[in-house]
Design a protein around this motif. Structure first.
Motif, short mmCIF file in Angstrom:
data_model
loop_
_atom_site.label_atom_id
_atom_site.label_comp_id
_atom_site.label_asym_id
_atom_site.label_seq_id
_atom_site.Cartn_x
_atom_site.Cartn_y
_atom_site.Cartn_z
N LEU A 1 36.81 27.06 95.56
CA LEU A 1 36.92 27.72 94.26
C LEU A 1 35.54 27.96 93.67
CD1 LEU A 1 39.87 26.72 94.61
CD2 LEU A 1 39.91 26.23 92.17
N TYR A 2 35.32 29.18 93.18
CA TYR A 2 34.08 29.55 92.51
C TYR A 2 34.42 29.82 91.05
CZ TYR A 2 32.18 30.36 97.21
OH TYR A 2 31.75 30.22 98.52
N VAL A 3 34.01 28.94 90.14
CA VAL A 3 34.35 29.07 88.73
C VAL A 3 33.13 28.77 87.88
CG1 VAL A 3 36.78 28.47 89.08
CG2 VAL A 3 35.14 26.66 88.60
N ASN A 4 33.15 29.26 86.64
CA ASN A 4 32.12 28.85 85.70
C ASN A 4 32.63 27.67 84.87
OD1 ASN A 4 33.66 29.91 83.52
ND2 ASN A 4 32.67 31.91 83.73
N LEU A 5 31.80 27.16 84.01
CA LEU A 5 32.14 25.95 83.26
C LEU A 5 33.38 26.15 82.39
CD1 LEU A 5 30.80 23.11 83.07
CD2 LEU A 5 29.83 23.85 80.89
N GLU A 6 33.47 27.32 81.76
CA GLU A 6 34.64 27.60 80.92
C GLU A 6 35.91 27.65 81.76
OE1 GLU A 6 36.33 31.01 77.79
OE2 GLU A 6 34.41 31.30 78.82
N GLU A 7 35.84 28.33 82.90
CA GLU A 7 37.02 28.45 83.76
C GLU A 7 37.46 27.10 84.32
OE1 GLU A 7 35.79 32.98 85.13
OE2 GLU A 7 35.15 31.24 86.30
N ALA A 8 36.49 26.25 84.65
CA ALA A 8 36.83 24.90 85.11
C ALA A 8 37.58 24.14 84.02
CB ALA A 8 35.56 24.15 85.49
N GLY A 9 37.13 24.29 82.77
CA GLY A 9 37.81 23.64 81.66
C GLY A 9 39.23 24.14 81.46
N LEU A 10 39.43 25.46 81.65
CA LEU A 10 40.76 26.02 81.50
C LEU A 10 41.70 25.54 82.61
CD1 LEU A 10 39.73 29.65 80.51
CD2 LEU A 10 40.93 28.01 79.05
N LEU A 11 41.18 25.39 83.81
CA LEU A 11 42.00 24.91 84.92
C LEU A 11 42.49 23.48 84.68
CD1 LEU A 11 40.13 26.27 88.07
CD2 LEU A 11 42.52 26.73 87.45
N LEU A 12 41.65 22.67 84.03
CA LEU A 12 41.98 21.26 83.84
C LEU A 12 42.34 20.92 82.39
CD1 LEU A 12 39.33 19.54 86.14
CD2 LEU A 12 41.70 20.16 86.65
#
Length: 273
Positions: free
Chosen positions: A168-179
Motif C-alpha cells: 500500500l502506498y498512502v500519505n499520512l492522512e490516508e493512513a489515518g483514514l484507513l485506521l
C-alpha cells in the motif's frame, strides 16, 4: 486562494488520472506498462490513447466504451498547494470488471495461469470491484501495488489491507483514514498499518518524512528539499519510481531513496508530463 476567489492563472490540459500518471512515470523509467482501464470512444478518448502510445504505454487492452464518455480530473493548485480537485470517474466505475477481462481470457493471463507480475491498482475503482479483486484467484499470485486515488477514497482500500501480496502506498492522512486515527509521523503510521495486518506499506508525509514498513521492520528517510511547483501526480510518481527501483533489484533503503528523489524532481517541475 479563498473560497469564492476569482484569480488570474494558467489552465493546462494534460493526460492524467492515477493509473495514467503511474504509467507515464514507469515509461520514463524505461518500462512498458499496459493500461487496463475504461476510455470512451470520443475525441477526448482518442486523444488520451494517442498520448499514451507516444509515451510508450500499451493501450491494446483498454476497454473502449461506445456509450460512456472519457473520465476527467480537474485540480486547482495555488502557491499554497492543492486548493481543490474534482474526479469524475463515473465511466470507470460503470465499466466495472470489464476492464479486468484480459487477466482472465488469456490475453495477459487466465484462471488456470494467473498473472504473477506487478499490478499498480488504482483506488478509483468501486468498493465492490476492489473487494472482488481482494479475493480473486486472478490476483492471488500478483505483486499488487495499491494506491488510493485521494484521501476521500482511502477507505475503499480496506478490503486489500491484509492481502498477502499487497503493498500500500498512502500519505499520512490516508493512513489515518484507513485506521480511523491520527498519526504524527510516517513511521508511526506505517507500523500501525503493518500491525493491523498489512503485508507492506509505504507512507509519505509531504516534505517531512517517508517510511517503508513490513514484518521485518521500518525504514524512514527524509525527502530532498525543493521548491514546489506542482503537487498533482507526485504520489503517483513516487509509487512508479519505487516499483521501477525494485524491479531493478534495489533493496528497501535504496528503492525508497530513489522514489523520494523522483517525487522531489517531479514536484519541482523539472520532470516532463
Amino acid at each position: 486562494m479563498r473560497v469564492g476567489s476569482d484569480v488570474p492563472g494558467r489552465i493546462v490540459r494534460v493526460p492524467g488520472g492515477v493509473a495514467m500518471n503511474i504509467a507515464m512515470a514507469l515509461a520514463r523509467f524505461g518500462l512498458r506498462p499496459e493500461l487496463l482501464t475504461a476510455v470512451g470512444r470520443d475525441a477526448e478518448g482518442d486523444e488520451l490513447m494517442e498520448a499514451a502510445r507516444v509515451r510508450g504505454i500499451g493501450t491494446a487492452l483498454v476497454y473502449r466504451s461506445d456509450d460512456l464518455p472519457t473520465d476527467t480530473y480537474m485540480a486547482v493548485e495555488g502557491a499554497n498547494g492543492l486548493i481543490a480537485a474534482i474526479a469524475d470517474a463515473h465511466s470507470l466505475e460503470a465499466a466495472g470488471d470489464k476492464i479486468l477481462r484480459p487477466l482472465a481470457d488469456g490475453r495477459i493471463a487466465s484462471a488456470d495461469a494467473p498473472y504473477v507480475g506487478p499490478v499498480a491498482l488504482d483506488g478509483n475503482l468501486t468498493v465492490s470491484l476492489l473487494r472482488e479483486i481482494a479475493v480473486s484467484p486472478l490476483f492471488a499470485a500478483a505483486d499488487l501495488r495499491v494506491a488510493p486515488a485521494s484521501p476521500g477514497k482511502a477507505e475503499r482500500l480496506i478490503p486489500l489491507l491484509d492481502h498477502p501480496n499487497a503493498t500500500l502506498y498512502v500519505n499520512l492522512e490516508e493512513a489515518g483514514l484507513l485506521l480511523h486515527r491520527t498519526f504524527d509521523s510516517s513511521s508511526e503510521a506505517a507500523n500501525a498499518l503493518v500491525a493491523k495486518g498489512a503485508h507492506r506499506v509505504l507512507v509519505t508525509n509531504g516534505g517531512q518524512d517517508a517510511s517503508l514498513a513490513h514484518k521485518n521492520g521500518v525504514f524512514t528517510q527524509q525527502p530532498p528539499s525543493v521548491l514546489v511547483a506542482r503537487v498533482t501526480g507526485a504520489g503517483d510518481t513516487f509509487m512508479a519510481a519505487h516499483i521501477a527501483a525494485e524491479l531493478e533489484g534495489q533493496p528497501d533503503p535504496e528503492a525508497l531513496r530513489a522514489a523520494l528523489d523522483a517525487a522531489a524532481l517531479y514536484v519541482s517541475g523539472d520532470t516532463p508530463l
